[in-house]
Structure formats: C-alpha cells, structure tokens
Design a protein around this motif. Structure first.
Motif, PDB file in Angstrom:
ATOM      1  N   THR A 102      -5.849  -0.845   1.980  1.00 36.88           N
ATOM      2  CA  THR A 102      -6.309  -0.205   3.624  1.00 36.88           C
ATOM      3  C   THR A 102      -5.159   0.876   3.600  1.00 36.88           C
ATOM      4  O   THR A 102      -5.675   2.021   4.417  1.00 36.88           O
ATOM      5  N   GLN A 137     -10.807  -2.805   9.368  1.00 37.53           N
ATOM      6  CA  GLN A 137     -10.839  -4.218   8.829  1.00 37.53           C
ATOM      7  C   GLN A 137     -10.980  -5.013  10.066  1.00 37.53           C
ATOM      8  O   GLN A 137     -11.641  -5.891   9.991  1.00 37.53           O
ATOM      9  N   ASP A 165     -13.626  -0.249   5.543  1.00 37.69           N
ATOM     10  CA  ASP A 165     -12.527  -1.531   4.988  1.00 37.69           C
ATOM     11  C   ASP A 165     -13.149  -2.597   5.207  1.00 37.69           C
ATOM     12  O   ASP A 165     -13.060  -3.364   6.032  1.00 37.69           O
TER      13      ASP A 165
END
Ligand code: ATP
Ligand code: MG
Length: 231
Positions: free
Chosen positions: A46, A91, A167
């Motif tokens: 990330t 994410q 992500d």
C-alpha cells in the motif's frame, strides 16, 4: 513511461520509532501494462501504491508521474495531478458515507466540472460495468463489502484516467466478480492505460504483463514470462 521511481523510500515516524515501510526503490510503469504488486501483509504494498498515486510524499528519492516531479508539488498541485491522471481504488474503499453509490461515482466528474448530462451517461456506464446499477441509490453502509468495492472501482474508472491504481481490488469479491474485474483491468491496460494492482492472491498473476514482489519493504521485479498467458 508514465511513472518513474528513482531511489524512492518511505519512512514513517511514530514518536521515537522509525518504520522503514519501503526501502529505496527503482521502478517504472508504462502505458499499456498491467503491473501486479504482490507480497505478504505489512510488506509495503500500500505504501508503494500510495507513493505512485501521489497520496503520500517520498522520504527519499525522486518520483515522476506523467513527467511531473512529484517531490516538488504542494498539496493542491498533488490533488490536481490525482484528479486529472489517476484513478485510485483504496484498500478500505474510502467511499463518502453520506453520498449514495451513484453520487460517489459521480464525484470525480463533478470535481472536473463535466456537464451533468455527459457525466450521468458516464456514471451509468461505470455502474453497468461493475453490475451495480440496481443499487445506485444506496448509501455505502447499506452495501456489502464486495458491493462497496465495486462502487470504488466504478468511481476510479469513471474519469478514464491513464493511470489506474487498485489496492486489493478483488479481496472482497467472489471468483466470478474477481474475473470480471480483472478482465476489465487487463483490457484497460491492453487499450493503453497503465494499471497497477496490489494483491496477495497468486491467482491474479495470470492477468499481469509484469510482476513485482514486495518483501519487507524491498521491491524485486520477477520476470516470469510463463505468466504472460493473456498477452
Ligand atoms: N501511516 C503509517 N504510519 C506508521 N506506519 C505505517 C503507516 N502506514 C503503514 N505503516 C507501516 O508500514 C509497513 C508497510 O505497510 P503497508 O500498509 O504498506 O503494507 P501492505 O503490504 O499494504 O500490507 P497489507 O497487505 O496488510 O495491506 C507496515 O509495517 C505498516 O505498519
Ligand atoms: Mg495494504
């Protein structure tokens, strides 16, 4: 080449503690390529994607995105660079809670000042692509994780950015939805966009043109040509 990292690293400081999330990294991303970034939890994936996506600044090194040296930009310039060039699927999705699914997808086009009719058309297409037309009026909290993920993907796709960063875009999806999303990302790359996908799922390797592995903050390019089955 749309992205270039030269000796880029990222260190986080928490009080006395220093965490080297990403060691010095040289990497390029090219238009027409899907780059898979694979590695275990906490390895720095990330962090790497957030640097490429102009969400955070490098601690060392130089980062160019779209021929612009990112290190020199202020926050406003960074935001403009993101809006005009980058679609980011976070994410944790980062959907805006008070807005409906449809309003979330519309947001980048509103920010760009696109006229309403054209924007609505693009929103409809993006919602159709991810199979979420029938839930357009729902708030994020009324959607499942996988549905929120698909709305986040639609929001990143809608402005047709040339750099598309995801992500773990398939983490909350079933196998069929995963294939739909990955085929779409692969076809974006085949049509000339630059796409990066972060994952820890080795099943995604078959969609990649190039693969880098991240381990303990160290990025290594793996030239495994047997995986280039779709090219
Ligand atoms: N804002 C932050 N402040 C301090 N440390 C951070 C921050 N963000 C990440 N880290 C640390 O940097 C390291 C890399 O984190 P990163 O989120 O890049 O990993 P990741 O590979 O994406 O993991 P995951 O697969 O679990 O999402 C970890 O040790 C993490 O705790
Ligand atoms: Mg992560």
């Amino acid at each position: 080449m749309i992205v270039r990292l030269e000796g880029v690293s990222k260190e986080y400081r928490l009080g006395d503690q220093r965490i080297l999330a990403l060691d010095k990294t040289d990497l390029v991303m090219n238009l027409g390529e899907l780059l898979l970034i694979i590695g275990p939890s906490g390895s720095g994936k990330t962090t790497l994607l957030s640097l490429i996506g102009c969400v955070i600044y490098p601690s060392t090194g130089k980062l160019w995105v779209n021929d612009t040296l990112v290190n020199d930009l202020n926050q406003n310039q960074l935001a403009a660079l993101r809006l005009n060039n980058i679609g980011f699927v976070f994410q944790n999705f980062n959907l805006l809670a008070p807005l409906t699914a449809e309003q979330n997808v519309l947001m980048p086009l509103t920010l760009k000042g696109m006229n309403k009719k054209e924007a609505q058309q693009k929103v409809n297409e993006a919602l159709h692509l991810v199979g979420m037309e029938d839930r357009r009026k729902n708030l994020p909290k009324e959607l499942s994780g996988g549905q929120q993920q698909r709305i986040a993907i639609a929001r990143a796709l809608v402005s047709e950015p040339k750099l598309f960063l995801c992500d773990e875009p398939t983490a909350s999806l079933d196998k069929d939805s995963m294939h739909v999303v990955m085929n779409e990302l692969r076809s974006l790359a085949d049509k000339g966009k630059a796409v990066a996908v972060v994952t820890h799922d080795p099943r995604l390797r078959e969609y990649a043109h190039r693969i880098v592995e991240v381990n303990n903050g160290i990025v290594t390019e793996t030239n495994d040509s047997s995986k280039l089955s779709l090219s």
